[in-house]
Design an enzyme around this catalytic site. Structure first.
Site, PDB file in Angstrom:
ATOM      1  CE  LYS A 175      -2.069  -1.188   3.856  1.00 44.04           C
ATOM      2  NZ  LYS A 175      -1.362  -2.463   4.139  1.00 44.04           N
TER       3      LYS A 175
ATOM      4  NE  ARG B 294       7.806  -2.338   6.176  1.00 42.31           N
ATOM      5  CZ  ARG B 294       6.495  -2.223   6.360  1.00 42.31           C
ATOM      6  NH1 ARG B 294       5.740  -1.672   5.432  1.00 42.31           N
ATOM      7  NH2 ARG B 294       5.948  -2.660   7.465  1.00 42.31           N
TER       8      ARG B 294
ATOM      9  NE  ARG C 249       2.072  -4.852  11.069  1.00 41.35           N
ATOM     10  CZ  ARG C 249       3.123  -4.685  10.265  1.00 41.35           C
ATOM     11  NH1 ARG C 249       4.309  -5.165  10.600  1.00 41.35           N
ATOM     12  NH2 ARG C 249       2.985  -4.033   9.131  1.00 41.35           N
TER      13      ARG C 249
END
Ligand code: AP5
Length: 217
Positions: free
Chosen positions: A17, A127, A171
């Site tokens: 996103k 990441r 999450r």
């Protein structure tokens, strides 16, 4: 007040996103608003919101609806930019989606970036974010060239506190239970379109641009 289109970018943690919102904002008149980025900024600045949110975010849970919706309401208080707004990470619960429906202006359109769970675990564990300009990299898929950021030259890459595997799993659980039901919420309103987020970054951008073109013009 002006009322540009609101696009809700949906998808599980790690779907891409943030990566895609930054690219779309650079290539169109859309403004990118990420509730995750706003909350991390509040944590860095040690504001009351940041102090309340830090432990919740580190556990991979959701910050209370009222706090996050207030943050979004502040951003939209003077209308939405004419070029439109890309909402990344909001809404995440039914209460937040209903709050957004209550905001004046054109109805939000949702675009879901769909990716399976094992892929997002890999993406999130790899990441890294540039400490200078927040550009997003990945040690497996898109490492910074020669270790320095190609945008600002900074050599410091940071890993998010919530990108540890056990927090990533939590999450994902929260996403499945609280956020995924919003797909049906927007689908029932005739305002949901999905793109295949498992493709390469450029290919996903192209699909998103096509979806935006079709929906917004
Ligand atoms: P937030 O920051 O919104 O995190 P998230 O939704 O979990 O999403 P991420 O930022 O982890 O992933 P992304 O989809 O943006 O992926 P990215 O582009 O970085 O929220 C963090 C926390 O804040 C929440 O847990 C919650 O506590 C709180 N919060 C935020 N909003 C809230 C709300 N509305 N209500 C309550 N609480 C809220 O990509 C990931 C990696 O994959 C990168 O390394 C990237 O390079 C790589 N990648 C991306 N696309 C591809 C591709 N196509 N191929 C290969 N690699 C790719």
């Amino acid at each position: 007040m002006s009322y540009g289109t609101i696009i809700v970018l949906m998808g599980p943690p790690g779907a891409g996103k943030g990566t895609q919102a930054k690219r779309l904002a650079a290539g169109t008149g859309f403004v990118h608003v990420s509730t995750g980025d706003l909350l991390r900024e509040a944590v860095r600045n040690q504001t009351p919101l940041g102090q309340e949110s830090k432990a919740i975010m580190d556990r991979g849970e959701l910050v209370p609806d009222a706090l996050v919706s207030e943050l979004v309401a502040e951003k939209l208080a003077s209308g939405t930019p004419r070029g439109g707004i890309l909402l990344d990470g909001y809404p995440r619960t039914l209460a937040q989606a209903e709050f957004l429906e209550g905001i004046r202006g054109p109805r939000p359109m949702a675009i879901g970036i769909e990716v399976d769970e094992e892929e997002v675990v890999r993406r999130l564990s790899g990441r890294r974010t540039c400490a200078g300009c927040d550009k997003i990299y990945n040690v497996y898929f898109s490492p910074p060239p020669q270790g320095a950021c190609e945008e600002c030259g900074c050599g410091e890459m940071v890993q998010r506190d919530d990108d540890k595997e056990e927090v990533i799993r939590q999450r994902l659980k929260v996403y499945r239970n609280q956020t995924a039901p919003l797909i049906d919420f927007y689908r029932d309103l005739g305002r949901y379109v999905a793109v295949d987020g498992s493709k390469r970054i450029d290919a996903v951008t192209a699909e998103l641009e096509a979806a935006l073109q079709e929906r917004v013009g």
